[in-house]
Write an enzyme that holds these catalytic residues in place. Structure first.
Site, PDB file in Angstrom:
ATOM      1  N   MET A  85      19.452  30.791  35.065  1.00 12.07           N
ATOM      2  CA  MET A  85      20.691  30.944  35.836  1.00 12.07           C
ATOM      3  C   MET A  85      20.647  32.177  36.732  1.00 12.07           C
ATOM      4  SD  MET A  85      22.269  28.319  34.919  1.00 12.07           S
ATOM      5  CE  MET A  85      22.386  27.132  33.589  1.00 12.07           C
ATOM      6  N   ILE A 130      19.347  33.290  40.852  1.00 10.89           N
ATOM      7  CA  ILE A 130      18.712  32.871  42.111  1.00 10.89           C
ATOM      8  C   ILE A 130      17.564  33.831  42.413  1.00 10.89           C
ATOM      9  CG2 ILE A 130      19.081  32.507  44.595  1.00 10.89           C
ATOM     10  CD1 ILE A 130      20.947  30.623  43.462  1.00 10.89           C
ATOM     11  N   ASN A 164      12.264  23.237  39.385  1.00  9.53           N
ATOM     12  CA  ASN A 164      13.553  23.477  38.748  1.00  9.53           C
ATOM     13  C   ASN A 164      14.182  22.150  38.330  1.00  9.53           C
ATOM     14  OD1 ASN A 164      16.041  24.970  38.122  1.00  9.53           O
ATOM     15  ND2 ASN A 164      16.894  24.020  39.975  1.00  9.53           N
ATOM     16  N   HIS A 208      17.775  20.314  37.859  1.00  9.37           N
ATOM     17  CA  HIS A 208      19.184  20.451  38.231  1.00  9.37           C
ATOM     18  C   HIS A 208      19.949  19.242  37.691  1.00  9.37           C
ATOM     19  CE1 HIS A 208      22.644  21.829  40.423  1.00  9.37           C
ATOM     20  NE2 HIS A 208      22.864  20.578  40.769  1.00  9.37           N
TER      21      HIS A 208
END
Ligand code: GAR
Length: 205
Positions: free
Chosen positions: A95, A97, A112, A114
């Site tokens: 979590m 960026i 990643n 999502h």
């Protein structure tokens, strides 16, 4: 050397059920072209760290605070990853960026998971339970999960795999999250990891 497995690092922040799916997939042979060498959490109390330790995988906790901020944090991450010759970084519920600088350093070597069908319900602010809240608010009948390469646009990199999951009458965000994990995330994250690792091994010739 050419047949050596791709070295995988998994970056996590929380419960780590996707990490568990990766560890299980390695054990069962679904992941065969790569080897999970390292788990890094940016939160101290992440249960994911315990999952890594239970599986005998090296686990590090590196927080922004302990590195004096975002720049120091990424510098330390790069050091730890490069020192071990990591080929592929898997973001599994990570979590935070990452900066353009970090992403450039590992171009096409970061993937990643999502919890939606990108390009729906993705980008800044869409993470964890918020994604499912937004999907229910919109009233979509189908959602799912996506594995993609990470580039400088949040959730904007090339899509590797997607899997659809039905929304059911009366779903809460928590119930929907669990279904998306069980029916999509825990399947396509290991499958994508194996796919990219196989490509990395093949590219070595
Ligand atoms: C997962 O649903 C993952 O897709 C999501 O967070 C959860 C982590 O659970 N990731 C994001 O929202 C990234 N934008 P886990 O720690 O049990 O794997």
């Amino acid at each position: 050397m050419s047949n050596a497995k791709a070295k995988i690092a998994v970056l996590v922040s929380g419960g780590g059920t996707n990490l568990q799916a990766l560890l299980d997939a390695q054990k069962s042979g679904i992941i065969n072209s790569g080897s999970i060498e390292l788990v890094i959490s940016n939160f101290k109390n992440a249960y994911a760290l315990t999952r890594a330790e239970n599986a005998g995988v090296e686990a590090l906790c590196i927080t922004r605070k302990s590195c004096g901020g975002a720049e120091g944090f990424e510098k330390r991450l790069i050091e730890e990853l490069d020192n071990r010759g990591i080929d592929l970084i898997v973001l599994a519920g990570f979590m935070s960026i990452l900066s353009e600088n970090f992403i450039k350093h590992f171009e096409r070597r970061i993937i990643n998971i999502h919890p939606s069908l990108i390009p729906s319900f993705c980008g800044k602010g869409f993470y964890g339970l918020h994604v499912h809240e937004a999907a229910l608010e919109k009233g979509v009948k189908v959602t799912g999960a996506t594995v993609h390469f990470v580039n400088e646009v949040p959730d904007g990199g090339e899509i590797i795999m997607q899997k659809a999951v039905e929304v059911q009458e009366g779903d809460t965000p928590e119930v929907l999250q669990k279904r998306v994990m069980e029916q999509a995330e825990w399947i396509i994250l290991p499958a994508s990891t194996e796919k990219i690792c196989a490509e990395i091994v093949a590219s070595r010739g």
